[in-house]
Design a protein around this motif. Structure first.
Motif, PDB file in Angstrom:
ATOM      1  N   ARG A  17      51.706  21.432  40.640  1.00 34.55           N
ATOM      2  CA  ARG A  17      50.608  21.013  41.533  1.00 34.55           C
ATOM      3  C   ARG A  17      49.239  20.986  41.219  1.00 34.55           C
ATOM      4  O   ARG A  17      48.432  20.033  41.578  1.00 34.55           O
ATOM      5  N   LEU A  18      48.938  22.028  40.259  1.00 38.75           N
ATOM      6  CA  LEU A  18      47.706  22.201  39.928  1.00 38.75           C
ATOM      7  C   LEU A  18      47.215  21.010  38.964  1.00 38.75           C
ATOM      8  O   LEU A  18      46.203  20.508  38.830  1.00 38.75           O
ATOM      9  N   GLU A  19      48.309  20.522  38.075  1.00 29.22           N
ATOM     10  CA  GLU A  19      48.052  19.522  37.339  1.00 29.22           C
ATOM     11  C   GLU A  19      47.759  18.443  37.947  1.00 29.22           C
ATOM     12  O   GLU A  19      47.071  17.510  37.532  1.00 29.22           O
ATOM     13  N   ASN A  20      48.496  17.913  38.907  1.00 28.23           N
ATOM     14  CA  ASN A  20      48.357  16.737  39.804  1.00 28.23           C
ATOM     15  C   ASN A  20      46.894  16.902  40.265  1.00 28.23           C
ATOM     16  O   ASN A  20      46.301  15.796  40.418  1.00 28.23           O
ATOM     17  N   ARG A  22      44.380  18.467  39.125  1.00 30.07           N
ATOM     18  CA  ARG A  22      43.193  18.324  37.971  1.00 30.07           C
ATOM     19  C   ARG A  22      42.831  16.957  37.636  1.00 30.07           C
ATOM     20  O   ARG A  22      41.856  16.565  37.390  1.00 30.07           O
ATOM     21  N   HIS A  23      44.034  16.166  37.462  1.00 30.88           N
ATOM     22  CA  HIS A  23      43.788  14.672  37.433  1.00 30.88           C
ATOM     23  C   HIS A  23      43.201  13.782  38.000  1.00 30.88           C
ATOM     24  O   HIS A  23      42.488  12.798  37.840  1.00 30.88           O
ATOM     25  N   VAL A  24      42.906  14.433  39.318  1.00 27.57           N
ATOM     26  CA  VAL A  24      42.103  13.603  40.297  1.00 27.57           C
ATOM     27  C   VAL A  24      40.834  14.240  40.622  1.00 27.57           C
ATOM     28  O   VAL A  24      39.695  13.699  40.434  1.00 27.57           O
ATOM     29  N   PHE A  25      40.946  15.579  40.803  1.00 27.20           N
ATOM     30  CA  PHE A  25      39.763  16.334  41.101  1.00 27.20           C
ATOM     31  C   PHE A  25      39.172  17.132  40.117  1.00 27.20           C
ATOM     32  O   PHE A  25      38.017  17.640  40.142  1.00 27.20           O
ATOM     33  N   GLY A  26      39.706  17.381  38.709  1.00 24.42           N
ATOM     34  CA  GLY A  26      39.447  18.463  37.909  1.00 24.42           C
ATOM     35  C   GLY A  26      39.858  19.817  38.511  1.00 24.42           C
ATOM     36  O   GLY A  26      40.560  20.049  39.450  1.00 24.42           O
ATOM     37  N   ASN A  27      39.514  20.929  37.599  1.00 25.46           N
ATOM     38  CA  ASN A  27      40.022  21.962  37.586  1.00 25.46           C
ATOM     39  C   ASN A  27      39.130  22.819  38.552  1.00 25.46           C
ATOM     40  O   ASN A  27      37.688  22.654  38.674  1.00 25.46           O
ATOM     41  N   PRO A  28      39.543  23.720  39.378  1.00 22.95           N
ATOM     42  CA  PRO A  28      38.678  24.527  40.141  1.00 22.95           C
ATOM     43  C   PRO A  28      37.770  25.716  39.439  1.00 22.95           C
ATOM     44  O   PRO A  28      38.395  25.953  38.214  1.00 22.95           O
ATOM     45  N   ALA A  29      37.000  26.256  39.854  1.00 24.64           N
ATOM     46  CA  ALA A  29      36.210  27.098  39.066  1.00 24.64           C
ATOM     47  C   ALA A  29      36.979  28.565  39.158  1.00 24.64           C
ATOM     48  O   ALA A  29      37.020  29.305  38.140  1.00 24.64           O
ATOM     49  N   ARG A  30      37.749  29.031  40.066  1.00 28.71           N
ATOM     50  CA  ARG A  30      38.548  30.017  40.378  1.00 28.71           C
ATOM     51  C   ARG A  30      39.568  29.732  41.267  1.00 28.71           C
ATOM     52  O   ARG A  30      39.552  28.897  42.309  1.00 28.71           O
ATOM     53  N   ILE A  31      40.546  30.614  41.419  1.00 24.92           N
ATOM     54  CA  ILE A  31      41.536  30.459  42.382  1.00 24.92           C
ATOM     55  C   ILE A  31      41.884  31.950  42.761  1.00 24.92           C
ATOM     56  O   ILE A  31      41.974  32.828  42.028  1.00 24.92           O
ATOM     57  N   ILE A  32      42.150  32.005  43.897  1.00 22.82           N
ATOM     58  CA  ILE A  32      42.326  33.511  44.818  1.00 22.82           C
ATOM     59  C   ILE A  32      43.555  33.277  45.511  1.00 22.82           C
ATOM     60  O   ILE A  32      44.238  32.377  46.125  1.00 22.82           O
ATOM     61  N   THR A  33      44.482  34.264  45.107  1.00 26.27           N
ATOM     62  CA  THR A  33      45.834  34.230  45.324  1.00 26.27           C
ATOM     63  C   THR A  33      46.327  35.551  45.899  1.00 26.27           C
ATOM     64  O   THR A  33      45.802  36.625  45.603  1.00 26.27           O
ATOM     65  N   ASP A  34      47.555  35.501  46.509  1.00 29.84           N
ATOM     66  CA  ASP A  34      48.165  36.829  46.808  1.00 29.84           C
ATOM     67  C   ASP A  34      48.976  37.235  45.316  1.00 29.84           C
ATOM     68  O   ASP A  34      48.682  36.812  44.486  1.00 29.84           O
ATOM     69  N   LYS A  35      49.718  38.201  45.421  1.00 30.37           N
ATOM     70  CA  LYS A  35      50.360  38.771  44.411  1.00 30.37           C
ATOM     71  C   LYS A  35      52.075  38.231  44.460  1.00 30.37           C
ATOM     72  O   LYS A  35      53.007  38.875  43.843  1.00 30.37           O
ATOM     73  N   GLY A  36      52.166  37.079  44.908  1.00 32.12           N
ATOM     74  CA  GLY A  36      53.254  36.708  44.756  1.00 32.12           C
ATOM     75  C   GLY A  36      53.856  36.350  43.201  1.00 32.12           C
ATOM     76  O   GLY A  36      53.040  36.396  42.550  1.00 32.12           O
ATOM     77  N   LYS A  50      44.094  28.944  29.569  1.00 35.45           N
ATOM     78  CA  LYS A  50      44.140  27.571  28.974  1.00 35.45           C
ATOM     79  C   LYS A  50      42.884  26.523  29.784  1.00 35.45           C
ATOM     80  O   LYS A  50      42.249  25.963  28.956  1.00 35.45           O
ATOM     81  N   GLN A  51      43.133  26.723  31.074  1.00 26.65           N
ATOM     82  CA  GLN A  51      42.085  25.525  31.790  1.00 26.65           C
ATOM     83  C   GLN A  51      40.600  26.381  32.067  1.00 26.65           C
ATOM     84  O   GLN A  51      40.084  25.760  32.921  1.00 26.65           O
ATOM     85  N   ASN A  52      40.369  27.633  31.773  1.00 22.74           N
ATOM     86  CA  ASN A  52      39.289  28.126  32.012  1.00 22.74           C
ATOM     87  C   ASN A  52      38.985  28.340  33.542  1.00 22.74           C
ATOM     88  O   ASN A  52      38.035  28.134  34.231  1.00 22.74           O
ATOM     89  N   ILE A  53      40.069  28.922  34.118  1.00 23.18           N
ATOM     90  CA  ILE A  53      40.048  29.024  35.838  1.00 23.18           C
ATOM     91  C   ILE A  53      39.989  30.641  35.625  1.00 23.18           C
ATOM     92  O   ILE A  53      40.920  31.431  35.243  1.00 23.18           O
ATOM     93  N   LEU A  54      39.094  31.065  36.474  1.00 20.53           N
ATOM     94  CA  LEU A  54      38.878  32.377  36.976  1.00 20.53           C
ATOM     95  C   LEU A  54      40.245  32.794  38.125  1.00 20.53           C
ATOM     96  O   LEU A  54      40.074  31.957  39.262  1.00 20.53           O
TER      97      LEU A  54
END
Length: 248
Positions: A17-20, A22-36, A50-54
């Motif tokens: 889903r992140l790849e999909n 990325r092709h439209v909007f580019g990479n986010p600067a950071r991703i905040i997630t739980d610990k799943g 690899k994608q330089n995402i924090l």
């Protein structure tokens, strides 16, 4: 906002889903997630590097660390549950419609829709009235719940401060004198009109005619002096008449 339904919660689904995106909007600067498990896997960490995402993981059991997403998730889940009540297994079929409504709904925080903020123009769409109504109902319900919670917190705080003030006051407060029926007392002048500020502060003598609760008393004037003929007062505004003090 981008919302993607997934068949599972493993790292491969998330990365796809992140790849999909990325092709439209580019990479986010950071991703905040739980610990799943999808977000703590080595594959996900490698992808972010690899994608330089924090990548930031919130504290376990502390959802308010990512409060904006938690609030949005609660709205999405509630609306999808109502839309798919007839066929719960097809919940995913409503995701794209819900995303459209969310992105074209006016937000007070930014004073425009999310779509306008991102693209600088309004989205041309035919809104689903049912989804709009469900979304508005859910937002209203959440607002009411938050307001009730704030009121309860405020009520608790008021009680707490009142209790602290009461304890502080009682530390300095002396026990009130207990007057008896027919005691002769002076009562404090509580009303001041023109020319009365320099007058005596206490009036009397007065006779205690009734002992009431909470250290309050009814009194009656005994002589032709200033003051009302009959009145009510409290121990705080009374003192024994000098002759009464001498006799005791």
């Amino acid at each position: 906002m981008a919302v993607y339904p997934t068949r599972s919660t493993d790292a491969a689904e998330v990365i796809n889903r992140l790849e999909n995106q990325r092709h439209v909007f580019g990479n986010p600067a950071r991703i905040i997630t739980d610990k799943g498990s999808a977000f703590t896997s080595s594959a996900f960490e490698d992808y972010c590097k690899k994608q330089n995402i924090l990548h930031i993981c919130i504290t376990t059991g502390l959802p308010r660390s990512n409060g904006q997403i938690e609030k949005q998730n609660s709205t999405i889940i509630a609306v999808l549950s109502k839309l798919s009540v007839d066929d719960p297994e097809k919940w995913y079929s409503h995701v794209s419609h819900l995303q459209e409504i969310l992105n074209t709904t006016f937000q007070r925080s930014i004073k425009m829709t999310p779509f306008e903020l991102l693209f600088g123009t309004k989205m041309k769409s035919c809104q689903d009235v049912e989804i709009v109504e469900l979304l508005n109902d859910e937002i209203t319900a959440q607002f009411q719940e938050q307001r009730d919670a704030l009121r309860q917190d405020a009520k608790k705080q008021i009680y707490k401060v009142q209790d602290e003030n009461r304890r502080t006051y009682n530390l300095r407060r002396r026990q009130a004198h207990k007057y008896q029926l027919h005691d002769l007392v002076a009562i404090k002048r509580t009303q001041f009109g023109p020319g009365l500020k320099l007058k005596q502060k206490y009036l009397g003598p007065y006779n205690v005619t009734k002992v009431k609760h909470n250290d309050t008393y009814d009194v009656e004037k005994c002589d032709f002096v200033d003051g009302p003929s009959k009145t009510s007062t409290c121990a705080e505004f009374m003192k024994l008449w000098p002759s009464q003090t001498n006799s005791t």
